[in-house]
Design a protein around this motif. Structure first.
Motif, PDB file in Angstrom:
ATOM      1  N   THR A  46       0.150  -1.361  -0.092  1.00  0.00           N
ATOM      2  CA  THR A  46      -0.069   0.204   0.113  1.00  0.00           C
ATOM      3  C   THR A  46       0.767   1.039   0.210  1.00  0.00           C
ATOM      4  N   TRP A 104      -9.566   2.770   1.848  1.00  0.00           N
ATOM      5  CA  TRP A 104      -8.744   2.741   1.988  1.00  0.00           C
ATOM      6  C   TRP A 104      -7.965   2.249   4.048  1.00  0.00           C
ATOM      7  N   LYS A 126      -7.784  -1.725   3.423  1.00  0.00           N
ATOM      8  CA  LYS A 126      -6.284  -1.959   3.328  1.00  0.00           C
ATOM      9  C   LYS A 126      -5.021  -1.624   4.749  1.00  0.00           C
ATOM     10  N   CYS A 153      -3.489  -4.143   6.819  1.00  0.00           N
ATOM     11  CA  CYS A 153      -2.085  -4.604   6.783  1.00  0.00           C
ATOM     12  C   CYS A 153      -1.174  -5.747   8.076  1.00  0.00           C
TER      13      CYS A 153
END
Length: 108
Positions: free
Chosen positions: A56, A96, A99, A103
């Motif tokens: 990302t 976002w 994402k 992580c």
């Protein structure tokens, strides 16, 4: 904590309301953003930062966004500033955020 930080926090949480179990907890002069037990974001001095990883980081760098610097001596390179246009677009901010939440397992 000033009112501006609280209103920004409230705005960001409102933008993320489509995602379940999002909450902000006070930390290092700002707020940590969590989904369940997963820490994925930081609100600090009117800016929002999300957790990044190798998959990302490119999106943030393409937009010339910077890593989180709580002070002049410290930089957290695993958290990058989220662009204003993304924060203002609830749909994209949620994408976002998902994402950033994703992580966590890969970065341990």
């Amino acid at each position: 904590m000033n009112k501006k930080d609280d209103s920004f926090k409230d705005f960001v949480l409102d933008q993320l309301q489509k995602l379940d179990d999002i909450e902000a907890q006070r930390m290092f002069g700002g707020y940590g953003i969590y989904r369940d037990e997963t820490f994925f974001g930081i609100l600090h001095k009117g800016r929002l930062y999300f957790k990044i990883d190798d998959a990302t980081i490119g999106e943030y760098r393409e937009r010339k966004m910077k890593p989180f610097r709580p002070n002049a001596k410290q930089t957290l390179k695993s958290y990058y500033q989220v662009p204003v246009d993304i924060i203002e677009d609830g749909e994209r901010l949620c994408e976002w955020a998902v994402k950033a939440i994703g992580c966590q397992p890969r970065s341990k």
